[in-house]
Scaffold this active site. Structure first.
Site, PDB file in Angstrom:
ATOM      1  N   GLY A  69       0.787  -1.209   0.175  1.00  0.00           N
ATOM      2  CA  GLY A  69      -0.126  -0.223  -0.042  1.00  0.00           C
ATOM      3  C   GLY A  69       0.809   1.159  -0.021  1.00  0.00           C
ATOM      4  O   GLY A  69       0.549   2.118  -0.846  1.00  0.00           O
ATOM      5  N   THR A  70       1.892   1.281   0.542  1.00  0.00           N
ATOM      6  CA  THR A  70       2.711   2.371   0.807  1.00  0.00           C
ATOM      7  C   THR A  70       3.550   2.746  -0.557  1.00  0.00           C
ATOM      8  O   THR A  70       3.128   4.007  -0.958  1.00  0.00           O
ATOM      9  CB  THR A  70       3.968   1.967   1.920  1.00  0.00           C
ATOM     10  OG1 THR A  70       3.462   1.865   2.908  1.00  0.00           O
ATOM     11  CG2 THR A  70       5.037   3.222   1.730  1.00  0.00           C
ATOM     12  N   ASN A 148      -7.631   3.974   8.747  1.00  0.00           N
ATOM     13  CA  ASN A 148      -7.162   2.585   9.397  1.00  0.00           C
ATOM     14  C   ASN A 148      -7.263   2.928  11.070  1.00  0.00           C
ATOM     15  O   ASN A 148      -7.523   1.763  11.648  1.00  0.00           O
ATOM     16  CB  ASN A 148      -5.573   2.633   9.239  1.00  0.00           C
ATOM     17  CG  ASN A 148      -4.816   3.867   9.158  1.00  0.00           C
ATOM     18  OD1 ASN A 148      -5.472   4.640   8.381  1.00  0.00           O
ATOM     19  ND2 ASN A 148      -3.789   3.829  10.052  1.00  0.00           N
ATOM     20  N   SER A 196      -3.582  -3.292  -0.485  1.00  0.00           N
ATOM     21  CA  SER A 196      -2.395  -4.183  -0.011  1.00  0.00           C
ATOM     22  C   SER A 196      -2.931  -5.444   0.654  1.00  0.00           C
ATOM     23  O   SER A 196      -3.916  -5.753   1.146  1.00  0.00           O
ATOM     24  CB  SER A 196      -1.917  -3.355   1.378  1.00  0.00           C
ATOM     25  OG  SER A 196      -1.006  -4.068   1.990  1.00  0.00           O
ATOM     26  N   ALA A 197      -2.264  -6.601   0.103  1.00  0.00           N
ATOM     27  CA  ALA A 197      -2.513  -7.846   0.384  1.00  0.00           C
ATOM     28  C   ALA A 197      -2.628  -8.348   1.814  1.00  0.00           C
ATOM     29  O   ALA A 197      -3.479  -8.975   2.099  1.00  0.00           O
ATOM     30  CB  ALA A 197      -1.706  -8.945  -0.476  1.00  0.00           C
ATOM     31  N   HIS A 198      -1.813  -7.845   2.548  1.00  0.00           N
ATOM     32  CA  HIS A 198      -1.522  -8.318   3.715  1.00  0.00           C
ATOM     33  C   HIS A 198      -2.908  -7.868   4.813  1.00  0.00           C
ATOM     34  O   HIS A 198      -2.909  -8.229   5.884  1.00  0.00           O
ATOM     35  CB  HIS A 198      -0.370  -8.070   4.521  1.00  0.00           C
ATOM     36  CG  HIS A 198      -0.019  -6.643   4.918  1.00  0.00           C
ATOM     37  ND1 HIS A 198      -0.232  -6.288   6.202  1.00  0.00           N
ATOM     38  CD2 HIS A 198       0.471  -5.498   4.204  1.00  0.00           C
ATOM     39  CE1 HIS A 198       0.108  -5.053   6.474  1.00  0.00           C
ATOM     40  NE2 HIS A 198       0.423  -4.520   5.245  1.00  0.00           N
ATOM     41  N   THR A 234      12.038  -7.357 -11.273  1.00  0.00           N
ATOM     42  CA  THR A 234      11.582  -8.710 -11.564  1.00  0.00           C
ATOM     43  C   THR A 234      10.434  -8.962 -10.579  1.00  0.00           C
ATOM     44  O   THR A 234      10.573  -8.786  -9.477  1.00  0.00           O
ATOM     45  CB  THR A 234      12.756  -9.858 -11.337  1.00  0.00           C
ATOM     46  OG1 THR A 234      13.472  -9.514 -12.469  1.00  0.00           O
ATOM     47  CG2 THR A 234      12.100 -11.104 -11.427  1.00  0.00           C
ATOM     48  N   CYS A 322       4.000   6.899  22.100  1.00  0.00           N
ATOM     49  CA  CYS A 322       5.164   7.752  23.013  1.00  0.00           C
ATOM     50  C   CYS A 322       6.178   8.513  22.265  1.00  0.00           C
ATOM     51  O   CYS A 322       6.751   7.886  21.752  1.00  0.00           O
ATOM     52  CB  CYS A 322       5.366   6.959  24.031  1.00  0.00           C
ATOM     53  SG  CYS A 322       6.163   7.671  25.574  1.00  0.00           S
TER      54      CYS A 322
HETATM   55  N1  PLP Z   1      -2.853   3.011   3.729  1.00  0.00           N
HETATM   56  C1  PLP Z   1      -3.428   2.565   4.797  1.00  0.00           C
HETATM   57  C2  PLP Z   1      -4.731   3.245   5.327  1.00  0.00           C
HETATM   58  C3  PLP Z   1      -2.915   1.672   5.893  1.00  0.00           C
HETATM   59  O1  PLP Z   1      -3.565   1.230   6.828  1.00  0.00           O
HETATM   60  C4  PLP Z   1      -1.856   0.966   5.600  1.00  0.00           C
HETATM   61  C5  PLP Z   1      -1.207   0.067   6.552  1.00  0.00           C
HETATM   62  O2  PLP Z   1      -1.288   0.057   7.526  1.00  0.00           O
HETATM   63  C6  PLP Z   1      -0.815   1.497   4.285  1.00  0.00           C
HETATM   64  C7  PLP Z   1      -1.679   2.275   3.695  1.00  0.00           C
HETATM   65  C8  PLP Z   1       0.487   0.973   4.001  1.00  0.00           C
HETATM   66  O3  PLP Z   1       0.151  -0.390   3.614  1.00  0.00           O
HETATM   67  P1  PLP Z   1       1.453  -1.391   3.416  1.00  0.00           P
HETATM   68  O4  PLP Z   1       1.678  -1.775   4.881  1.00  0.00           O
HETATM   69  O5  PLP Z   1       1.069  -2.586   2.463  1.00  0.00           O
HETATM   70  O6  PLP Z   1       2.619  -0.631   2.879  1.00  0.00           O
END
Ligand code: PLP
Length: 383
Positions: A69-70, A148, A196-198, A234, A322
């Site tokens: 996702g990042t 999130n 994001s797959a995880h 790749t 923190c």
């Molecule tokens: N965007 C949101 C809203 C998320 O919650 C997250 C992961 O916590 C990400 C992006 C980033 O995804 P990834 O962990 O696959 O880089």
């Protein structure tokens, strides 16, 4: 351990593990090679691309595989900004994931103007402020689908309408909502969405940016021309194959799953608020992801609660962190107006497909006990 932190990551599904292992164990070639070993890998890649495309109802050519996702969020913002020569204006919100906010900071340092729209106390983006922020220089709006931390769902279809009439591109970070809510690219109205797959039973380190066909994004990673020149390198074949299997599984289950998760969350919130009259549930007046609840018992420390719950056998997360010896509310809670004691005490529970009613009851009992103990410990001594 009872795992209640599925928004952080979710356990990899057994079907996913079984399906991707052959791509490690049996020799699998480079999908760009023309020989049999390469063709075997290419088949896995193509099938996974079709599965991910089907999940969000697009053509396979619209799926660009990324490392998660990042990268998808970075790619959307950096890609469009570079097409506009780092001139012009981006609108985003104050509650985005750091992979959007920090990329906005970088683009700002390169000359792009950035406006961060405020949210109300429920965590919903102010649509009037969004419309007012658009200028003739605005080329992109990036606003997440579901947050999130709180699970609050943004009115993306309305945001898309505003963007369309202003002829501005719209990117939505749908990392948390895919698989928790039935969702398609057309349904969001966005030109680009991040996945994001995880977050739904797939492997970590793999995701996708799904783009509308009219977009011709320049690649951020340059090299061998993979992903139609949009993301060189790749391909992570086992990861991508696992992503495809997870996508197939959730496509078949997601309607039913949303109902089950909502029932569990209602059970959790109603039992907790009965036992703790001072409980504050963030965003409970608006639409939220069915699996997510974030709440606070003012006066306690969120990270301390997380540590005590960990010792009691529950994995949850805090809405605070923190820093410099002091607990601070997250940027999301600060944006919702919970800067002080309430924000500092926030915790998040995020349920998953294996969560069960008995687990929710066990959690409520342990959490209430922990809160009462901590309150006793922090109460001033009666002299
Ligand atoms: N965007 C949101 C809203 C998320 O919650 C997250 C992961 O916590 C990400 C992006 C980033 O995804 P990834 O962990 O696959 O880089």
């Amino acid at each position: 351990m009872i795992y209640l932190d599925h928004n952080a990551t979710s356990p990899v599904r057994l079907e996913v593990i079984d399906g991707l292992i052959p791509y490690f164990r049996d020799f699998s070639g480079n999908p760009s090679s023309v020989h049999g070993a390469g063709r075997g890998a290419r088949k896995g890649l193509d099938e996974a691309r079709r599965s991910v495309a089907k999940l969000v109802d697009v053509h396979a050519s619209q799926v660009i595989f990324t490392s998660g996702g990042t990268e998808a969020n970075n790619m959307a913002l950096m890609g469009v900004a570079s097409q506009f020569d780092f001139k012009g204006h981006i609108v985003t919100s104050s509650i985005e994931h750091p992979s959007v906010l920090q990329m906005c900071d970088l683009l700002e340092s390169r000359g792009v103007a950035v406006t961060k729209i405020a949210v109300d106390s429920n965590g919903v983006v102010d649509l009037k402020a969004l419309s007012a922020a658009l200028t003739p220089e605005t080329f992109l709006v990036s606003i997440m689908h579901a947050n999130n931390e709180t699970g609050v769902v943004q009115p993306v279809a309305e945001i898309a309408k505003i963007c369309r009439s202003a002829k501005v591109l719209f990117h939505s970070d749908t990392v948390q909502s895919v698989a928790k809510l039935p969702l398609t690219l057309a349904g969001t109205g966005a030109d680009m969405i991040s996945i994001s797959a995880h977050k739904f039973g797939g492997p970590k380190g793999v995701g996708a940016l799904v783009v509308d066909n009219h977009l011709n994004l320049p690649g951020m990673l340059l090299g061998g021309g993979q992903e139609r020149g949009r993301r060189a390198g790749t391909e992570n074949i086992p990861g991508i194959v696992g992503f495809g299997i997870a996508a197939d599984l959730v496509a078949a289950e997601q309607g039913e799953l949303a109902g089950k998760l909502l029932a569990l969350r209602n059970q959790l919130e109603s039992k907790l608020s009965k036992a703790l009259s001072e409980l504050i549930v963030f965003g409970d007046k608006v639409e939220r992801l069915p699996n997510t609840t974030a709440f606070a018992v003012s006066g306690l420390d969120g990270e301390t609660l997380v540590m005590h719950m960990d010792m009691a056998g529950f994995a949850i997360s805090a809405g605070s962190a923190c820093g410099s010896g002091r607990t601070k509310a997250s940027h999301v809670l600060v944006a919702m107006g919970y800067e002080g004691a309430v924000g500092q005490s926030a915790v998040r529970i995020s349920l998953g497909r294996d969560s069960a009613s008995e687990e929710v009851d066990l959690f409520v009992r342990a959490f209430v006990r922990t809160v009462k103990n901590l309150q006793k410990m922090s109460a001033p001594l009666a002299i």
